[in-house]
Scaffold this motif. Structure first.
Motif, PDB file in Angstrom:
ATOM      1  N   SER A 221      -6.980 -48.733 -27.321  1.00 59.17           N
ATOM      2  CA  SER A 221      -6.008 -48.759 -26.216  1.00 59.17           C
ATOM      3  C   SER A 221      -4.708 -48.107 -26.667  1.00 59.17           C
ATOM      4  O   SER A 221      -4.296 -48.253 -27.821  1.00 59.17           O
ATOM      5  CB  SER A 221      -5.722 -50.207 -25.804  1.00 59.17           C
ATOM      6  OG  SER A 221      -4.557 -50.262 -24.994  1.00 59.17           O
TER       7      SER A 221
ATOM      8  N   LYS B 172       0.785 -51.228 -27.688  1.00 57.42           N
ATOM      9  CA  LYS B 172      -0.177 -50.983 -28.777  1.00 57.42           C
ATOM     10  C   LYS B 172       0.442 -50.120 -29.879  1.00 57.42           C
ATOM     11  O   LYS B 172       1.535 -49.593 -29.726  1.00 57.42           O
ATOM     12  CB  LYS B 172      -1.461 -50.368 -28.217  1.00 57.42           C
ATOM     13  CG  LYS B 172      -2.179 -51.300 -27.219  1.00 57.42           C
ATOM     14  CD  LYS B 172      -2.838 -52.502 -27.894  1.00 57.42           C
ATOM     15  CE  LYS B 172      -3.026 -53.720 -27.007  1.00 57.42           C
ATOM     16  NZ  LYS B 172      -3.989 -53.620 -25.942  1.00 57.42           N
TER      17      LYS B 172
ATOM     18  N   ASP C  66     -14.187 -53.523 -30.213  1.00 56.98           N
ATOM     19  CA  ASP C  66     -12.934 -53.493 -29.451  1.00 56.98           C
ATOM     20  C   ASP C  66     -11.829 -53.272 -30.485  1.00 56.98           C
ATOM     21  O   ASP C  66     -11.404 -54.199 -31.174  1.00 56.98           O
ATOM     22  CB  ASP C  66     -12.722 -54.785 -28.673  1.00 56.98           C
ATOM     23  CG  ASP C  66     -11.420 -54.764 -27.854  1.00 56.98           C
ATOM     24  OD1 ASP C  66     -10.525 -53.961 -28.188  1.00 56.98           O
ATOM     25  OD2 ASP C  66     -11.304 -55.563 -26.914  1.00 56.98           O
TER      26      ASP C  66
ATOM     27  N   GLN D  47      -1.948 -48.632 -24.514  1.00 57.26           N
ATOM     28  CA  GLN D  47      -1.015 -49.304 -23.604  1.00 57.26           C
ATOM     29  C   GLN D  47       0.330 -49.462 -24.317  1.00 57.26           C
ATOM     30  O   GLN D  47       0.410 -49.398 -25.546  1.00 57.26           O
ATOM     31  CB  GLN D  47      -1.654 -50.647 -23.170  1.00 57.26           C
ATOM     32  CG  GLN D  47      -0.788 -51.562 -22.340  1.00 57.26           C
ATOM     33  CD  GLN D  47       0.026 -52.495 -23.209  1.00 57.26           C
ATOM     34  OE1 GLN D  47      -0.342 -52.775 -24.344  1.00 57.26           O
ATOM     35  NE2 GLN D  47       1.145 -52.949 -22.676  1.00 57.26           N
TER      36      GLN D  47
ATOM     37  N   SER E 245      -9.777 -58.215 -21.282  1.00 57.24           N
ATOM     38  CA  SER E 245     -10.495 -56.949 -21.078  1.00 57.24           C
ATOM     39  C   SER E 245     -11.849 -56.926 -21.771  1.00 57.24           C
ATOM     40  O   SER E 245     -12.783 -56.276 -21.292  1.00 57.24           O
ATOM     41  CB  SER E 245      -9.679 -55.774 -21.613  1.00 57.24           C
ATOM     42  OG  SER E 245      -8.579 -55.528 -20.797  1.00 57.24           O
TER      43      SER E 245
ATOM     44  N   VAL F 122     -13.821 -58.023 -31.875  1.00 53.88           N
ATOM     45  CA  VAL F 122     -12.459 -57.585 -31.556  1.00 53.88           C
ATOM     46  C   VAL F 122     -11.668 -57.644 -32.861  1.00 53.88           C
ATOM     47  O   VAL F 122     -11.624 -58.693 -33.505  1.00 53.88           O
ATOM     48  CB  VAL F 122     -11.813 -58.493 -30.484  1.00 53.88           C
ATOM     49  CG1 VAL F 122     -10.379 -58.066 -30.212  1.00 53.88           C
ATOM     50  CG2 VAL F 122     -12.637 -58.481 -29.203  1.00 53.88           C
TER      51      VAL F 122
ATOM     52  N   ASN G  44      -7.406 -45.805 -20.076  1.00 49.43           N
ATOM     53  CA  ASN G  44      -6.848 -47.018 -20.701  1.00 49.43           C
ATOM     54  C   ASN G  44      -7.925 -47.697 -21.554  1.00 49.43           C
ATOM     55  O   ASN G  44      -9.095 -47.279 -21.544  1.00 49.43           O
ATOM     56  CB  ASN G  44      -6.299 -47.990 -19.638  1.00 49.43           C
ATOM     57  CG  ASN G  44      -7.355 -48.397 -18.636  1.00 49.43           C
ATOM     58  OD1 ASN G  44      -8.356 -49.005 -18.984  1.00 49.43           O
ATOM     59  ND2 ASN G  44      -7.147 -48.015 -17.376  1.00 49.43           N
ATOM     60  N   GLY G  45      -7.530 -48.727 -22.274  1.00 51.17           N
ATOM     61  CA  GLY G  45      -8.453 -49.394 -23.196  1.00 51.17           C
ATOM     62  C   GLY G  45      -9.539 -50.188 -22.485  1.00 51.17           C
ATOM     63  O   GLY G  45     -10.650 -50.331 -23.017  1.00 51.17           O
ATOM     64  N   THR G  46      -9.229 -50.698 -21.302  1.00 51.05           N
ATOM     65  CA  THR G  46     -10.238 -51.451 -20.550  1.00 51.05           C
ATOM     66  C   THR G  46     -11.355 -50.497 -20.111  1.00 51.05           C
ATOM     67  O   THR G  46     -12.546 -50.808 -20.248  1.00 51.05           O
ATOM     68  CB  THR G  46      -9.584 -52.133 -19.335  1.00 51.05           C
ATOM     69  OG1 THR G  46      -8.447 -52.881 -19.786  1.00 51.05           O
ATOM     70  CG2 THR G  46     -10.547 -53.067 -18.640  1.00 51.05           C
TER      71      THR G  46
ATOM     72  N   ALA H 271      -8.785 -52.127 -29.933  1.00 49.85           N
ATOM     73  CA  ALA H 271      -7.500 -51.983 -29.234  1.00 49.85           C
ATOM     74  C   ALA H 271      -6.307 -52.300 -30.139  1.00 49.85           C
ATOM     75  O   ALA H 271      -5.189 -51.890 -29.861  1.00 49.85           O
ATOM     76  CB  ALA H 271      -7.458 -52.883 -27.995  1.00 49.85           C
ATOM     77  N   HIS H 272      -6.566 -53.051 -31.252  1.00 50.72           N
ATOM     78  CA  HIS H 272      -5.491 -53.413 -32.187  1.00 50.72           C
ATOM     79  C   HIS H 272      -5.661 -52.712 -33.536  1.00 50.72           C
ATOM     80  O   HIS H 272      -4.994 -53.088 -34.494  1.00 50.72           O
ATOM     81  CB  HIS H 272      -5.509 -54.929 -32.477  1.00 50.72           C
ATOM     82  CG  HIS H 272      -5.452 -55.801 -31.279  1.00 50.72           C
ATOM     83  ND1 HIS H 272      -5.617 -57.183 -31.343  1.00 50.72           N
ATOM     84  CD2 HIS H 272      -5.210 -55.531 -29.976  1.00 50.72           C
ATOM     85  CE1 HIS H 272      -5.506 -57.708 -30.138  1.00 50.72           C
ATOM     86  NE2 HIS H 272      -5.272 -56.726 -29.283  1.00 50.72           N
TER      87      HIS H 272
HETATM   88  C1  LIG Z   1      -4.872 -54.192 -24.876  1.00 54.74           C
HETATM   89  C2  LIG Z   1      -6.259 -54.657 -25.071  1.00 54.74           C
HETATM   90  C3  LIG Z   1      -7.351 -54.122 -24.354  1.00 54.74           C
HETATM   91  C4  LIG Z   1      -7.195 -53.250 -23.132  1.00 54.74           C
HETATM   92  O1  LIG Z   1      -6.399 -52.187 -23.226  1.00 54.74           O
HETATM   93  P1  LIG Z   1      -5.626 -51.576 -21.937  1.00 54.74           P
HETATM   94  O2  LIG Z   1      -5.265 -50.217 -22.395  1.00 54.74           O
HETATM   95  O3  LIG Z   1      -4.440 -52.452 -21.695  1.00 54.74           O
HETATM   96  O4  LIG Z   1      -6.568 -51.558 -20.787  1.00 54.74           O
HETATM   97  C5  LIG Z   1      -8.623 -54.491 -24.712  1.00 54.74           C
HETATM   98  N1  LIG Z   1      -8.839 -55.384 -25.691  1.00 54.74           N
HETATM   99  C6  LIG Z   1      -7.838 -55.956 -26.365  1.00 54.74           C
HETATM  100  C7  LIG Z   1      -8.171 -56.920 -27.455  1.00 54.74           C
HETATM  101  C8  LIG Z   1      -6.513 -55.634 -26.072  1.00 54.74           C
HETATM  102  O5  LIG Z   1      -5.519 -56.241 -26.729  1.00 54.74           O
END
Ligand SMILES: *Cc1c(COP(=O)(O)O)cnc(C)c1O
Length: 388
Positions: free
Chosen positions: A185, A190, A161, A187, A92, A135, A63-65, A163-164
């Motif tokens: 990520s 996403k 980061d 998730q 996270s 981020v 996962n992203g975390t 994730a987005h």
């Molecule tokens: C979703 C998210 C994460 C973590 O991702 P997971 O896969 O849910 O663990 C980390 N940073 C940001 C900014 C996120 O939006």
């Protein structure tokens, strides 16, 4: 409820899938080996994901975390170190540093992009700082040129980061090509997803190799003697998820193109509504994948903002309140918090404080709808604000 409300607009579902995911899942199933060490879906996905993002290597993880934890660990973050994170982010970002025994140091974000304020980050650097984590909020970038310079001047590595930020570009370069490690990520919400999942991209092979060991209990891929070369954990992605992610990656470019068009229209319409300020775009970000459509209603106040979001949901919009500044959750203070107070952090992070109370976001599936629905969004928001 008033009888003359406009009907709720229809938006595409999320996640999306078709025969590509179906065939991928069957392919993974029929391999007969469902973990990455025996199968080929994770390996192939990593190659495709790295190539797509301009990275030397990519490592798929659970996962992203975990992706963020692993990225920080590879850079030597642990007890006694500090990691600079934006105050305005999903938890996270700071939790990853805290789980490694480090201190997460929140700094404010820029008022236009809601991304790390690089000048504020520079001021927060101490001899213990081991990483700076921008981020890419909703797929936008912090000033990556200024961050590069800060990183070069101080010797402190950047960890993105991302994730987005699947497919996002800063001056023509994707996250994997910006010279630093990036964590993604997958998730459910996403921009590409297998329900859960994550990936780390690396600008060099050596850091990938170290991350591979650490994500697999310190054990080399070919080990048969249980000799664990580093500390670690099990962050391995399974073959089913990777097969789905390969199909999701193949669909991403088309979706980004649609969202870019719709986001430009939505931004114009929102900017015309008195009291509404959409998230700004740094023009050096030449491709924004739009993980969220974010905007502020400056000065509205948290209670009225929450009521507005409830009303938008009742009127059929997938609307949400934005993240709360990380230090405004109890969990932030349990371990790895800086030696200060909520009030002091609030004083130092005015933009994050304002966003916590007046920010709203719409799910990115709204940006996959037609132009008609984009007009509906703006009209519904104007109605709801007038009714407030
Ligand atoms: C979703 C998210 C994460 C973590 O991702 P997971 O896969 O849910 O663990 C980390 N940073 C940001 C900014 C996120 O939006």
């Amino acid at each position: 409820m008033s009888g003359n409300r406009r009907p709720a607009p229809e938006f595409p579902a999320w996640p999306q899938y078709d025969d590509a995911e179906r065939e991928g899942l069957i392919r993974a199933l029929e391999q007969g080996q469902w973990w990455r060490i025996g199968g080929s879906e994770v390996d192939t996905f990593e190659e495709e994901f790295a190539a797509y993002h301009g990275a030397e290597r990519a490592l798929a993880v659970t996962n992203g975390t975990h992706a963020l934890e692993l990225a920080l660990q590879v850079l030597g973050v642990g007890p006694g170190s500090e990691v600079i994170v934006p105050a305005f982010t999903f938890i996270s970002s700071s939790q990853a540093a805290q789980r490694l025994g480090a201190v997460a140091v929140p700094v404010d974000v820029a008022p236009e992009t809601y991304c790390l304020d690089v000048a504020a980050a520079a001021e927060a650097v101490t001899p213990r700082t081991r990483a700076i984590m921008p981020v890419h909020m909703a797929g936008h970038f912090a000033d990556m040129d200024a961050l590069d310079k800060l990183s070069a001047d101080t010797g402190i590595p950047v960890v993105q980061d991302a994730a987005h930020a699947h497919g996002a570009q800063w001056r023509g370069k994707r996250a994997g090509a910006l010279g630093s490690i990036a964590a993604f990520s997958f998730q459910n919400g996403k921009l590409m997803t297998a329900g859960e999942g994550g990936a780390v991209t690396f600008p060099d092979n050596a850091s990938y190799e170290e991350a591979f060991l650490r994500h697999s209990c310190g054990r080399p891929q070919t080990d048969r003697r249980y000799f664990h070369r580093t500390s670690g954990s099990n962050f391995r992605l399974n073959e089913f998820s990777a097969s789905v992610l390969r199909a999701q990656l193949a669909r991403l470019d088309g979706q980004i193109a649609t969202r870019e068009e719709r986001a430009a229209l939505l931004r114009r319409l929102l900017a015309d509504i008195p009291g509404v300020v959409p998230q700004g775009r740094d023009e050096r970000a030449d491709r924004v994948p739009h993980y969220m459509a974010m905007f502020r209603v400056p000065g509205i106040g948290e209670d009225r903002r929450n009521a507005l979001v409830d009303d938008l949901v009742a009127r059929g919009l997938p609307a949400f309140v934005v993240f709360r500044a990380v230090y405004r959750s109890d969990g932030f203070w349990e371990t790895g918090a800086p030696d200060t107070t909520v009030d002091e952090l609030a004083r130092r992070n005015p933009v994050s404080e304002a966003l916590t109370a007046d920010g709203i976001w719409l799910h990115h599936r709204t940006l996959l709808a037609g132009e008609r629905q984009i007009h509906d969004i703006a009209e519904i928001l104007a109605d709801a604000l007038a009714a407030l």
